[in-house]
Enzyme design. Structure first.
Site, PDB file in Angstrom:
ATOM      1  N   GLY A  27       0.841  -1.194   0.000  1.00  0.00           N
ATOM      2  CA  GLY A  27       0.000   0.000   0.000  1.00  0.00           C
ATOM      3  C   GLY A  27       0.872   1.237   0.000  1.00  0.00           C
ATOM      4  N   CYS A  28       0.331   2.332   0.452  1.00  0.00           N
ATOM      5  CA  CYS A  28       1.065   3.594   0.483  1.00  0.00           C
ATOM      6  C   CYS A  28       2.393   3.407   1.203  1.00  0.00           C
ATOM      7  CB  CYS A  28       0.224   4.662   1.184  1.00  0.00           C
ATOM      8  SG  CYS A  28       1.080   6.239   1.377  1.00  0.00           S
ATOM      9  N   PHE A  29       3.473   3.797   0.562  1.00  0.00           N
ATOM     10  CA  PHE A  29       4.796   3.543   1.135  1.00  0.00           C
ATOM     11  C   PHE A  29       5.084   4.329   2.407  1.00  0.00           C
ATOM     12  CE2 PHE A  29       6.558   5.885  -2.901  1.00  0.00           C
ATOM     13  CZ  PHE A  29       6.060   7.103  -2.498  1.00  0.00           C
ATOM     14  N   TRP A  30       4.352   5.405   2.666  1.00  0.00           N
ATOM     15  CA  TRP A  30       4.596   6.190   3.880  1.00  0.00           C
ATOM     16  C   TRP A  30       4.411   5.348   5.138  1.00  0.00           C
ATOM     17  CZ3 TRP A  30       0.787  10.692   2.485  1.00  0.00           C
ATOM     18  CH2 TRP A  30       1.316  11.445   1.421  1.00  0.00           C
ATOM     19  N   HIS A 175      -1.772   2.017   7.939  1.00  0.00           N
ATOM     20  CA  HIS A 175      -0.948   0.884   8.366  1.00  0.00           C
ATOM     21  C   HIS A 175      -0.837   0.823   9.885  1.00  0.00           C
ATOM     22  CE1 HIS A 175       0.189   1.450   4.166  1.00  0.00           C
ATOM     23  NE2 HIS A 175       0.324   0.149   4.179  1.00  0.00           N
TER      24      HIS A 175
END
Length: 179
Positions: A27-30, A175
């Protein structure tokens, strides 16, 4: 003395530290980076793009399946402290929902797919074993959609994406660690 300073002035043994690299998309790498950077044994994290066809993609290029790339995190770790298997089973498969195809939270699109990009044949075997164990565990009510994809060219994301949630506390993430 900072951790960086200790490494620079450490003994020859510390200087010879063995490292391994894992490339993971969840998902979003952040949010993925935010969790993994603090895991014991992780030496460094970098966010970027991999798994697509477009050379030198930008953040904009990764959206709407324009490049085929996934938002990913390249994790450099010490395998004497954290094994690749532990990284996958205890962290990667717990920090995102591996059952949602091309989606994490409110983020949708192939750039948000759950994928492992093994860097060696051994990593591929381990990833397949761990994925099978996670699937067999019945912890998830739906099938695991995580793909195991060939390693491909890594493109570092723009500097404002690196350590994003440290620079922007309270920024968006979907996350968290699941049991």
């Amino acid at each position: 003395m900072s951790e960086h300073d200790r490494r620079d002035t450490g003994s020859a043994v510390a200087g010879a530290q063995q490292t391994e690299v894992a490339v993971l998309a969840g998902g979003c790498f952040w949010g993925v980076e935010d969790i993994l950077r603090d895991v014991t044994g992780v030496i460094d994290t970098e966010v970027g793009y991999t798994g697509g066809w477009l050379e030198n993609p930008t953040y904009h290029d990764t959206h709407d399946s324009k490049s085929g790339h996934a938002e990913a995190v390249r994790v450099t770790f010490d395998p004497s402290v954290l094994s690749y298997e532990e990284l996958l089973e205890q962290w990667f498969f717990k920090l995102h929902d591996p059952t949602t195809l091309n989606r994490q939270g409110n983020d949708t699109g192939t750039q948000y797919r759950s994928a492992v990009f093994p860097q060696t044949p051994e990593q591929k075997e381990i990833a397949e074993r761990v994925k099978a164990r996670v699937e067999a565990s019945a912890k998830w009510k739906r099938p695991i959609t995580t793909s195991i994809e060939p390693a491909s060219t890594w493109y570092s994301a723009e500097s404002y994406h690196q350590d994003y949630l440290r620079q922007n506390p309270g920024g968006y993430t979907c996350h968290y660690l699941r049991d």
